[in-house]
Design a protein around this motif. Structure first.
Motif, PDB file in Angstrom:
ATOM      1  N   ARG A 187       0.833  -1.207   0.000  1.00 21.61           N
ATOM      2  CA  ARG A 187       0.000   0.000   0.000  1.00 21.61           C
ATOM      3  C   ARG A 187       0.869   1.260   0.000  1.00 21.61           C
ATOM      4  O   ARG A 187       0.579   2.228  -0.700  1.00 21.61           O
ATOM      5  CB  ARG A 187      -0.919   0.007   1.222  1.00 21.61           C
ATOM      6  N   GLU A 194      -4.421   5.966  -2.088  1.00 23.35           N
ATOM      7  CA  GLU A 194      -4.726   5.015  -1.017  1.00 23.35           C
ATOM      8  C   GLU A 194      -6.048   4.304  -1.268  1.00 23.35           C
ATOM      9  O   GLU A 194      -6.158   3.085  -1.097  1.00 23.35           O
ATOM     10  CB  GLU A 194      -4.763   5.752   0.326  1.00 23.35           C
ATOM     11  N   ARG A 195      -7.066   5.072  -1.704  1.00 24.81           N
ATOM     12  CA  ARG A 195      -8.371   4.468  -1.965  1.00 24.81           C
ATOM     13  C   ARG A 195      -8.293   3.467  -3.112  1.00 24.81           C
ATOM     14  O   ARG A 195      -8.826   2.358  -3.013  1.00 24.81           O
ATOM     15  CB  ARG A 195      -9.391   5.558  -2.298  1.00 24.81           C
ATOM     16  N   GLU A 196      -7.629   3.838  -4.190  1.00 22.91           N
ATOM     17  CA  GLU A 196      -7.515   2.946  -5.339  1.00 22.91           C
ATOM     18  C   GLU A 196      -6.726   1.684  -4.997  1.00 22.91           C
ATOM     19  O   GLU A 196      -7.093   0.572  -5.393  1.00 22.91           O
ATOM     20  CB  GLU A 196      -6.839   3.662  -6.509  1.00 22.91           C
ATOM     21  N   ASP A 198      -6.360   0.261  -2.012  1.00 17.15           N
ATOM     22  CA  ASP A 198      -7.169  -0.595  -1.137  1.00 17.15           C
ATOM     23  C   ASP A 198      -8.237  -1.341  -1.932  1.00 17.15           C
ATOM     24  O   ASP A 198      -8.467  -2.539  -1.719  1.00 17.15           O
ATOM     25  CB  ASP A 198      -7.823   0.238  -0.029  1.00 17.15           C
ATOM     26  N   GLN A 199      -8.875  -0.645  -2.848  1.00 15.58           N
ATOM     27  CA  GLN A 199      -9.931  -1.297  -3.629  1.00 15.58           C
ATOM     28  C   GLN A 199      -9.369  -2.373  -4.546  1.00 15.58           C
ATOM     29  O   GLN A 199      -9.984  -3.442  -4.709  1.00 15.58           O
ATOM     30  CB  GLN A 199     -10.702  -0.249  -4.440  1.00 15.58           C
ATOM     31  N   LEU A 342     -12.807   2.710 -11.285  1.00 14.09           N
ATOM     32  CA  LEU A 342     -12.153   3.757 -10.501  1.00 14.09           C
ATOM     33  C   LEU A 342     -11.807   4.958 -11.365  1.00 14.09           C
ATOM     34  O   LEU A 342     -11.984   6.111 -10.958  1.00 14.09           O
ATOM     35  CB  LEU A 342     -10.884   3.193  -9.843  1.00 14.09           C
ATOM     36  N   ASP A 346     -13.281   8.726 -10.839  1.00 15.43           N
ATOM     37  CA  ASP A 346     -12.407   9.875 -10.656  1.00 15.43           C
ATOM     38  C   ASP A 346     -12.651  10.942 -11.714  1.00 15.43           C
ATOM     39  O   ASP A 346     -12.558  12.147 -11.452  1.00 15.43           O
ATOM     40  CB  ASP A 346     -10.932   9.432 -10.709  1.00 15.43           C
ATOM     41  N   SER A 351     -11.226  15.106  -7.601  1.00 19.59           N
ATOM     42  CA  SER A 351     -10.985  15.633  -6.252  1.00 19.59           C
ATOM     43  C   SER A 351     -10.575  17.105  -6.313  1.00 19.59           C
ATOM     44  O   SER A 351     -10.026  17.565  -7.299  1.00 19.59           O
ATOM     45  CB  SER A 351      -9.895  14.814  -5.577  1.00 19.59           C
TER      46      SER A 351
END
Length: 351
Positions: A187, A194-196, A198-199, A342, A346, A351
């Motif tokens: 990670r 981080e989100r991508e 983890d997924q 993802l 995005d 963001s």
């Protein structure tokens, strides 16, 4: 500034080169590494439970988890492979010595089928009856010899097999012991957010669990039912056909039917109406029902892929990679779908 960009480019190029070299170095044992990762994911609940019971003795917990994998997976798999080799070799011998003569079976089938069927086969330009009979015999010889040869090859290449098995078990021990820390490092090192990250890791684990646990469960049930049915009906070699049904059950929708449907048709066409009806009933009402009932919750739900995607990815994986393809095929498709989902999210919600 220019120098900094050159340095960054050189570093990235070096990173890519050493990564490619690393993958190339490990490629001879990619199967052992793959199955070490798969077993670590599947037996992770056992490892966590042992760690809770044994406290800080992670080495002992990892060793016990590896021992469990050997008893549950390695030993039964080796015994099944040896039995499959013996059955296939026996079939090859019986065909070669005319103890089991496909030509005789073909002649009986030819007399049982109506003339329009043979006219249809002739229209397909498959050749005359003698040619079709020769092709059938050659096909059965080739299949049995290939299965026996490939299974026996593992025994003959004992050194390579032992090394691969040793690599898998050795790596598996450290994956059990240091798996959590390794996941954290992945990670941290991932270029994704981080989100991508983890997924993607969650998708990887969920697809591996669903694909292996689901397919192996379905294969074991269908192969056992099919093999036992063939044995009770006197269709030999029952163990070989049962294992073939188990292997073919990796293909959704068609699967084990590629074995029991022709067998039932042959029995019916050659006058064994009771045996044919029994096999047809068990195949339709039991074997196929197992696939229809268990595959959606065990495989489809875990991979979040439609049935057609699972079928195409499994067939493609088996064709390109071999037996490991039944895991890697759906895994690649699932990661592909996850990555583009993802990316789409995005793009729609920057963001």
């Amino acid at each position: 500034m220019a120098r900094t960009k050159i340095q960054e480019f050189a570093f990235l190029a070096t990173l890519v080169l050493v990564t490619v070299a690393f993958v190339w170095l490990l490629s001879p044992y990619y199967g052992a590494i793959l199955w070490a990762v798969i077993l670590a994911i599947l037996f992770d609940p056992l490892q966590r439970g042992l760690e809770r019971r044994l406290g800080s003795r992670r080495n002992l917990a990892a060793a016990l988890s590896v021992l469990a994998c050997i008893c549950v997976v390695v030993i039964p798999g080796t015994l099944i492979l040896a039995a499959l080799a013996n059955e296939a070799a026996g079939l090859y011998t019986r065909i070669g010595t005319r103890e089991f003569d496909p030509g005789t079976l073909f002649s009986r089938l030819q007399g049982a089928l109506p003339p329009f069927v043979w006219k249809g086969l002739a229209a397909l330009d498959l050749g005359d009856m003698a040619q079709i009979q020769a092709r059938l015999t050659s096909f059965l010889l080739e299949v049995s010899q290939t299965i026996a040869t490939r299974a026996v090859t593992i025994g003959q290449n004992t050194a390579q097999f032992v090394i691969s098995l040793g690599v898998m078990l050795y790596l598996l021990f450290f994956l059990f012991r240091d798996g959590v820390a390794l996941a954290a490092r992945i990670r941290k090192a991932s270029p994704l957010g981080e989100r991508e990250t983890d997924q993607m890791l969650e998708k990887f684990a969920s697809v591996v669990k669903a694909t292996v646990k689901g397919n192996v469960t379905i294969a074991a049930i269908q192969g056992a039912i099919g093999g036992l049915t063939f044995f009770m009906l006197g269709i030999q070699p029952a163990l070989l056909w049962g294992i073939l049904m188990a292997v073919l059950s990796l293909l959704p929708a068609v699967g084990a039917g590629l074995v029991w449907v022709p067998a039932a048709a042959y029995l019916l066409l050659t006058g064994a109406y009771l045996k044919g009806a029994v096999l047809l009933a068990i195949g339709t009402l039991v074997i196929s029902t197992v696939d229809n009932l268990l595959r959606p919750p065990l495989v489809g739900k875990g991979t979040m892929l439609p049935d057609y995607a699972v079928l195409i990815s499994t067939v493609g994986g088996l064709s390109l990679i071999g037996m490991n393809g039944f895991v890697l095929g759906p895994l690649i498709v699932a990661l592909f779908v996850a990555a583009w989902s993802l990316f789409s999210d995005d793009k729609m919600h920057p963001s």
